[in-house]
Motif scaffolding. Structure first.
Motif, PDB file in Angstrom:
ATOM      1  N   VAL A 115      93.259 -78.871  34.199  1.00  0.00           N
ATOM      2  CA  VAL A 115      92.411 -79.609  33.268  1.00  0.00           C
ATOM      3  C   VAL A 115      90.972 -79.143  33.452  1.00  0.00           C
ATOM      4  CG1 VAL A 115      91.619 -81.862  32.483  1.00  0.00           C
ATOM      5  CG2 VAL A 115      93.943 -81.614  33.373  1.00  0.00           C
ATOM      6  N   GLY A 116      90.387 -78.576  32.403  1.00  0.00           N
ATOM      7  CA  GLY A 116      88.984 -78.200  32.425  1.00  0.00           C
ATOM      8  C   GLY A 116      88.116 -79.328  31.892  1.00  0.00           C
ATOM      9  N   THR A 117      86.901 -79.443  32.384  1.00  0.00           N
ATOM     10  CA  THR A 117      86.011 -80.547  32.012  1.00  0.00           C
ATOM     11  C   THR A 117      84.677 -80.023  31.495  1.00  0.00           C
ATOM     12  OG1 THR A 117      85.161 -80.718  34.280  1.00  0.00           O
ATOM     13  CG2 THR A 117      87.078 -82.064  33.718  1.00  0.00           C
ATOM     14  N   THR A 118      83.891 -80.935  30.969  1.00  0.00           N
ATOM     15  CA  THR A 118      82.610 -80.574  30.365  1.00  0.00           C
ATOM     16  C   THR A 118      81.558 -80.194  31.395  1.00  0.00           C
ATOM     17  OG1 THR A 118      82.098 -82.946  30.318  1.00  0.00           O
ATOM     18  CG2 THR A 118      82.956 -81.963  28.298  1.00  0.00           C
ATOM     19  N   ASP A 119      81.752 -80.540  32.657  1.00  0.00           N
ATOM     20  CA  ASP A 119      80.762 -80.186  33.678  1.00  0.00           C
ATOM     21  C   ASP A 119      81.131 -78.916  34.434  1.00  0.00           C
ATOM     22  OD1 ASP A 119      82.896 -81.164  35.070  1.00  0.00           O
ATOM     23  OD2 ASP A 119      81.719 -82.366  36.482  1.00  0.00           O
ATOM     24  N   GLY A 120      82.165 -78.200  33.980  1.00  0.00           N
ATOM     25  CA  GLY A 120      82.506 -76.921  34.573  1.00  0.00           C
ATOM     26  C   GLY A 120      83.544 -76.978  35.672  1.00  0.00           C
ATOM     27  N   GLN A 121      84.072 -78.144  35.982  1.00  0.00           N
ATOM     28  CA  GLN A 121      85.097 -78.243  37.020  1.00  0.00           C
ATOM     29  C   GLN A 121      86.492 -78.047  36.433  1.00  0.00           C
ATOM     30  OE1 GLN A 121      84.616 -82.011  39.012  1.00  0.00           O
ATOM     31  NE2 GLN A 121      82.799 -81.347  40.143  1.00  0.00           N
ATOM     32  N   ILE A 122      87.415 -77.611  37.294  1.00  0.00           N
ATOM     33  CA  ILE A 122      88.811 -77.435  36.912  1.00  0.00           C
ATOM     34  C   ILE A 122      89.665 -78.216  37.902  1.00  0.00           C
ATOM     35  CG2 ILE A 122      90.659 -75.787  36.479  1.00  0.00           C
ATOM     36  CD1 ILE A 122      88.467 -73.660  36.120  1.00  0.00           C
ATOM     37  N   HIS A 123      90.446 -79.150  37.395  1.00  0.00           N
ATOM     38  CA  HIS A 123      91.260 -80.025  38.230  1.00  0.00           C
ATOM     39  C   HIS A 123      92.718 -79.573  38.166  1.00  0.00           C
ATOM     40  CE1 HIS A 123      88.110 -83.239  38.728  1.00  0.00           C
ATOM     41  NE2 HIS A 123      87.656 -82.608  37.655  1.00  0.00           N
ATOM     42  N   LEU A 124      93.313 -79.418  39.320  1.00  0.00           N
ATOM     43  CA  LEU A 124      94.744 -79.147  39.434  1.00  0.00           C
ATOM     44  C   LEU A 124      95.435 -80.469  39.756  1.00  0.00           C
ATOM     45  CD1 LEU A 124      97.126 -77.190  39.479  1.00  0.00           C
ATOM     46  CD2 LEU A 124      96.617 -76.729  41.889  1.00  0.00           C
ATOM     47  N   ILE A 125      96.247 -80.960  38.831  1.00  0.00           N
ATOM     48  CA  ILE A 125      96.795 -82.312  38.901  1.00  0.00           C
ATOM     49  C   ILE A 125      98.310 -82.260  38.766  1.00  0.00           C
ATOM     50  CG2 ILE A 125      96.674 -84.645  37.890  1.00  0.00           C
ATOM     51  CD1 ILE A 125      94.043 -83.876  36.620  1.00  0.00           C
ATOM     52  N   ASN A 126      98.965 -83.176  39.445  1.00  0.00           N
ATOM     53  CA  ASN A 126     100.368 -83.469  39.194  1.00  0.00           C
ATOM     54  C   ASN A 126     100.412 -84.757  38.380  1.00  0.00           C
ATOM     55  OD1 ASN A 126     103.109 -83.907  39.149  1.00  0.00           O
ATOM     56  ND2 ASN A 126     103.292 -84.386  41.338  1.00  0.00           N
ATOM     57  N   PRO A 127     100.541 -84.680  37.049  1.00  0.00           N
ATOM     58  CA  PRO A 127     100.430 -85.889  36.222  1.00  0.00           C
ATOM     59  C   PRO A 127     101.602 -86.852  36.379  1.00  0.00           C
ATOM     60  CG  PRO A 127     101.097 -84.027  34.883  1.00  0.00           C
ATOM     61  CD  PRO A 127     100.816 -83.485  36.250  1.00  0.00           C
ATOM     62  N   LEU A 128     102.730 -86.393  36.929  1.00  0.00           N
ATOM     63  CA  LEU A 128     103.853 -87.294  37.120  1.00  0.00           C
ATOM     64  C   LEU A 128     103.542 -88.368  38.161  1.00  0.00           C
ATOM     65  CD1 LEU A 128     106.815 -84.741  37.053  1.00  0.00           C
ATOM     66  CD2 LEU A 128     105.826 -86.037  35.160  1.00  0.00           C
ATOM     67  N   LYS A 129     102.675 -88.026  39.118  1.00  0.00           N
ATOM     68  CA  LYS A 129     102.262 -88.991  40.143  1.00  0.00           C
ATOM     69  C   LYS A 129     100.751 -89.221  40.138  1.00  0.00           C
ATOM     70  CE  LYS A 129     106.030 -87.579  43.232  1.00  0.00           C
ATOM     71  NZ  LYS A 129     106.379 -87.053  44.583  1.00  0.00           N
ATOM     72  N   TRP A 130     100.036 -88.546  39.218  1.00  0.00           N
ATOM     73  CA  TRP A 130      98.580 -88.586  39.139  1.00  0.00           C
ATOM     74  C   TRP A 130      97.962 -88.263  40.501  1.00  0.00           C
ATOM     75  CZ3 TRP A 130      96.418 -87.779  34.801  1.00  0.00           C
ATOM     76  CH2 TRP A 130      97.013 -88.249  33.621  1.00  0.00           C
ATOM     77  N   GLU A 131      98.447 -87.161  41.029  1.00  0.00           N
ATOM     78  CA  GLU A 131      97.948 -86.653  42.303  1.00  0.00           C
ATOM     79  C   GLU A 131      97.008 -85.487  42.036  1.00  0.00           C
ATOM     80  OE1 GLU A 131      99.692 -84.377  46.290  1.00  0.00           O
ATOM     81  OE2 GLU A 131     101.033 -85.053  44.686  1.00  0.00           O
ATOM     82  N   PHE A 132      95.762 -85.587  42.494  1.00  0.00           N
ATOM     83  CA  PHE A 132      94.769 -84.533  42.329  1.00  0.00           C
ATOM     84  C   PHE A 132      94.901 -83.581  43.517  1.00  0.00           C
ATOM     85  CE2 PHE A 132      93.381 -87.501  39.299  1.00  0.00           C
ATOM     86  CZ  PHE A 132      92.554 -86.842  38.400  1.00  0.00           C
ATOM     87  N   ASN A 167      77.274 -73.538  37.107  1.00  0.00           N
ATOM     88  CA  ASN A 167      76.481 -74.760  37.176  1.00  0.00           C
ATOM     89  C   ASN A 167      77.068 -75.835  36.268  1.00  0.00           C
ATOM     90  OD1 ASN A 167      75.497 -74.308  34.458  1.00  0.00           O
ATOM     91  ND2 ASN A 167      74.084 -72.802  35.317  1.00  0.00           N
ATOM     92  N   GLY A 168      76.615 -77.055  36.451  1.00  0.00           N
ATOM     93  CA  GLY A 168      77.160 -78.184  35.716  1.00  0.00           C
ATOM     94  C   GLY A 168      76.822 -78.199  34.243  1.00  0.00           C
ATOM     95  N   GLU A 169      75.940 -77.305  33.790  1.00  0.00           N
ATOM     96  CA  GLU A 169      75.583 -77.262  32.373  1.00  0.00           C
ATOM     97  C   GLU A 169      76.564 -76.441  31.541  1.00  0.00           C
ATOM     98  OE1 GLU A 169      71.625 -75.836  32.136  1.00  0.00           O
ATOM     99  OE2 GLU A 169      70.731 -77.562  33.173  1.00  0.00           O
ATOM    100  N   SER A 170      77.426 -75.688  32.185  1.00  0.00           N
ATOM    101  CA  SER A 170      78.401 -74.853  31.493  1.00  0.00           C
ATOM    102  C   SER A 170      79.755 -75.543  31.527  1.00  0.00           C
ATOM    103  CB  SER A 170      78.480 -73.475  32.158  1.00  0.00           C
ATOM    104  OG  SER A 170      79.424 -72.654  31.509  1.00  0.00           O
ATOM    105  N   SER A 171      80.356 -75.748  30.366  1.00  0.00           N
ATOM    106  CA  SER A 171      81.634 -76.445  30.276  1.00  0.00           C
ATOM    107  C   SER A 171      82.788 -75.446  30.198  1.00  0.00           C
ATOM    108  CB  SER A 171      81.660 -77.357  29.054  1.00  0.00           C
ATOM    109  OG  SER A 171      81.519 -76.597  27.868  1.00  0.00           O
ATOM    110  N   VAL A 172      83.962 -75.901  30.581  1.00  0.00           N
ATOM    111  CA  VAL A 172      85.173 -75.087  30.485  1.00  0.00           C
ATOM    112  C   VAL A 172      85.674 -75.163  29.047  1.00  0.00           C
ATOM    113  CG1 VAL A 172      87.483 -74.688  31.387  1.00  0.00           C
ATOM    114  CG2 VAL A 172      85.718 -75.613  32.884  1.00  0.00           C
ATOM    115  N   THR A 173      85.835 -74.023  28.406  1.00  0.00           N
ATOM    116  CA  THR A 173      86.268 -73.989  27.005  1.00  0.00           C
ATOM    117  C   THR A 173      87.753 -73.715  26.852  1.00  0.00           C
ATOM    118  OG1 THR A 173      85.660 -71.646  26.874  1.00  0.00           O
ATOM    119  CG2 THR A 173      83.989 -73.269  26.218  1.00  0.00           C
TER     120      THR A 173
END
Length: 528
Positions: free
Chosen positions: A117-134, A146-152
Motif C-alpha cells: 500500500v502506497g501513501t500520500t506521504d511517500g511511505q509503502i506499507h507491507l500488510i497482511n490484510p487477512l489479520k491486519w498485520e503491518f 521526503n514526505g512531500e513526494s507521494s507514491v503514485t
C-alpha cells in the motif's frame, strides 16, 4: 448546455448492448465518507481483486481505498457486496491517504496475503490484510524520499516473491527487496546511492548494504510525476507514463530505453499491455486512447470519444479473439485476424469498449494531407529527387512514425572519410542528431551530470544514441494516424470513473464519490 441532451445520450445508463449481448448493472454499493471526496489532492479510489483458496474452495477478495480508509471486502458473490456484511476489515490511516495497492499472487495463502500500500506521504506499507498485520514500512523515516513526494504506483515484479517497484510524484522509481529491512533511526542520515548507469534523461543508482548487495535500486527519470507503469506479459519490458507526456519503454534486464512515444498533448495518466505483448495502450489528458506498437515503434491507432481525461485503460482477455490464454496468437487459427478488446474510463463518467483489429482501423484521411510533388514533370532532376527521398526515408519509416534512430549507420559515415584523416565517431554521431546545435550542450550534460563521472568516447556515443530516442520523437497529427471507433460509449455514473476491472462474469467499476458498480456480462446467469 448544462443538462442532458434531448436524445438521452447523456443520461446514466443501466444497460447497453454489444455484439456479444447485453451488459446490465446488477449491483451498486456506496462507501460514502464526508472527508471531501472532490478535493483535488484526494487520491482516486482503486480496486484490486484477488483469489485465495482454502478448504471451502476459492474466495474472491477486493482491496479498496477511499480517502483515508483501506477496505478488505469479501467478494465471493459480487451481487451480495455490502457496506457492512462484506467488509472483512478496515484500516484508517492518520495524516495520510492510501494511493495505490497490489497483491503478491505467488505468496498468497489462506492465512496470509502480502499487500503493498502506497501513501500520500511517500511511505509503502507491507500488510497482511487477512489479520491486519503491518509487516514492514518502507521509507518510514523519509530517508529515501521526503514526505512531500507521494507514491503514485506500486506493483510486485511478476514472478518474484520479494521484489517490487514503486513510483513517486518526484519522477523517481525504486526497486525494493523485502528481504532487507529499510527501517532507520530518526538520527540516521538519508540513504546514499551511487551511480550505476546513465541513459537518455535518466540515471540508475544503487544502494548497497553492508554485504555489498543491491538492496535498493533508484531510477531517476527526470520526467516530472510518474503516473503509472506496467510490465509486459513476459516481464522483459517496462512501460512508464508520466506527466511530461512521454511513454517510455525500457528493457527491464539491461535497463536500456528501447522505445518512446509522446502524447498528442498533456500528460499520460494510464498504461497497459495487450495479452500477447504486441501493443501498449495509453490514456491521458488529451482525451485519447493511443495504441502503440512495440515491434514497429510507431502509433498504430488512436481512439477518439472521451470528453475528458482518460483515467484507466485495460484489456479484456475474455472477449479478445484469436489470442491464447498465455498471450500468444493462436497458431491453428489462421482464418481470422486477432481482435483485441480493451476498455477505458475517464473523468467524463463514460465507459468505452474498443475492438482493435486491422479490419477496424479507419484508413488515414488523404484529403487533408499535402499533395506530393509531381515527379513526372519535364525539367525535374530525377536524380536529385531520389536523393532527397532517400535522405527522408532514413529519418522516418512512414508518414506518422514516432520513433527514429538517427545514429543507425554512423559507421558508414566514418568509413567514407579519407584514410589520412583521423575518424571521430562521436563527432560523426553528432552530425546525425536531429538538431546538431544541441550536441555541444548534450556532451556537456552527459559528461558533467555527476562530478565524479568521467565517460569515454565509446560510453558517450552510447548515451548520445539513447538521447536521440526522445529527441527524435515526433507527434503525428490526428489525420496522420488510423482511427478506431468505440464499440460502446455510455455514461454509467454521475461522477468521474477511476477504475475498471474485467472478470470472467462481471465488469467492476469504481467512481470518485465512493461507489462500486458491478455489471453482468451477457453470458452471466443472475440468481436472486
Amino acid at each position: 448546455m448544462t443538462g442532458p441532451c434531448s436524445n438521452g445520450s447523456d443520461f446514466i445508463k443501466e444497460h447497453f448492448r454489444t455484439t456479444e449481448g447485453m451488459y446490465k448493472l446488477v449491483h451498486n454499493v456506496g462507501f460514502y465518507t464526508a472527508l471531501g471526496l472532490k478535493h483535488p489532492k484526494m487520491p482516486l479510489p482503486k480496486v484490486t481483486l484477488f483469489t485465495i483458496k482454502d478448504q471451502f474452495g476459492s474466495r474472491e477478495k477486493i482491496v479498496y481505498n477511499l480517502t483515508k480508509d483501506l477496505y478488505l471486502l469479501n467478494a465471493s458473490d459480487l451481487l451480495q457486496l455490502d457496506t457492512e456484511r462484506s467488509v472483512q476489515g478496515k484500516h484508517t490511516f492518520k495524516d495520510k491517504c492510501p494511493t495505490c495497492h497490489d497483491v503478491n499472487l505467488l505468496t498468497r495463502s489462506k492465512d496470509s496475503v502480502h499487500l503493498l500500500v502506497g501513501t500520500t506521504d511517500g511511505q509503502i506499507h507491507l500488510i497482511n490484510p487477512l489479520k491486519w498485520e503491518f509487516i514492514k514500512i518502507y521509507n518510514e523515516n523519509y530517508a529515501i524520499e521526503n514526505g512531500e513526494s507521494s507514491v503514485t504506483c506500486v506493483k510486485w515484479i511478476p514472478g518474484s516473491e520479494t521484489q517490487f517497484i514503486a513510483s513517486y510524484s518526484s519522477g523517481n522509481m525504486y526497486i525494493f527487496n523485502t528481504t532487507y529491512c529499510t527501517k532507520n533511526s530518526i538520527n540516521e542520515p538519508p540513504v546514499t546511492f551511487t551511480l550505476s548507469k546513465q541513459g537518455d534523461s535518466y540515471n540508475i543508482l544503487v544502494h548497497r548494504g553492508k554485504s555489498r548487495t543491491k538492496e535498493i535500486v533508484k531510477w531517476e527519470l527526470k520526467c516530472g510525476q510518474i503516473n503509472e507503469f506496467s510490465f509486459s506479459p513476459d516481464t522483459k519490458h517496462l512501460a512508464v507514463v508520466s506527466q511530461d507526456g512521454f511513454l517510455r519503454v525500457f528493457d527491464f534486464t539491461s535497463e536500456d530505453l528501447v522505445s518512446a512515444m509522446r502524447s498528442y498533448f498533456g500528460g499520460l495518466l494510464c498504461v497497459c499491455w495487450s495479452p500477447d505483448g504486441r501493443y501498449i495502450v495509453t490514456g491521458g489528458e488529451d482525451d485519447l486512447v493511443t495504441v502503440w506498437s512495440l515491434q514497429d515503434h510507431k502509433i498504430t491507432a488512436r481512439g477518439e470519444g472521451h470528453k475528458s481525461w482518460v483515467t484507466m485503460v485495460t484489456f479484456d482477455p475474455y472477449n479478445s479473439k484469436g489470442i491464447a490464454s498465455n498471450g500468444r496468437p493462436l497458431e491453428d487459427d489462421n482464418t481470422e485476424l486477432p481482435v483485441y478488446r480493451f476498455g477505458s474510463v475517464g473523468q467524463d463518467a463514460h465507459i468505452f469498449f474498443w475492438d482493435l483489429c486491422e479490419d477496424s482501423l479507419e484508413p488515414v484521411s488523404t484529403w487533408r494531407t499535402k499533395p506530393e510533388t509531381p515527379h513526372e514533370e519535364e525539367g525535374v532532376d530525377k536524380k536529385r529527387v531520389l536523393e532527397k527521398t532517400s535522405n527522408n526515408s532514413n529519418n522516418s519509416n512512414s508518414s506518422y512514425s514516432s520513433f527514429t534512430l538517427p545514429l543507425k549507420g554512423y559507421e558508414s559515415l566514418s568509413d567514407k572519410k579519407s584514410p589520412n584523416k583521423k575518424s571521430n565517431k562521436v563527432s560523426d554521431a553528432a552530425n546525425t542528431l536531429p538538431h546538431r546545435n544541441k550536441f555541444s550542450k548534450l556532451r556537456s550534460f552527459v559528461r558533467h551530470s555527476h562530478s565524479d563521472t568521467h565517460l569515454s568516447d565509446s560510453q558517450l556515443l552510447r548515451n548520445i544514441q539513447c538521447y536521440t530516442i526522445l529527441d527524435s520523437v515526433k507527434v503525428p497529427r490526428l489525420y496522420e494516424v488510423p482511427r478506431i471507433d468505440p464499440l460502446v460509449s455510455k455514461r454509467v455514473s454521475s461522477e468521474r470513473l477511476t477504475c475498471i476491472v474485467f472478470t470472467k462474469d462481471y465488469v467492476v467499476l469504481s467512481c470518485n464519490e465512493g461507489n462500486i458498480y458491478v455489471w453482468s456480462r451477457p453470458t452471466t446467469t443472475i440468481t436472486s
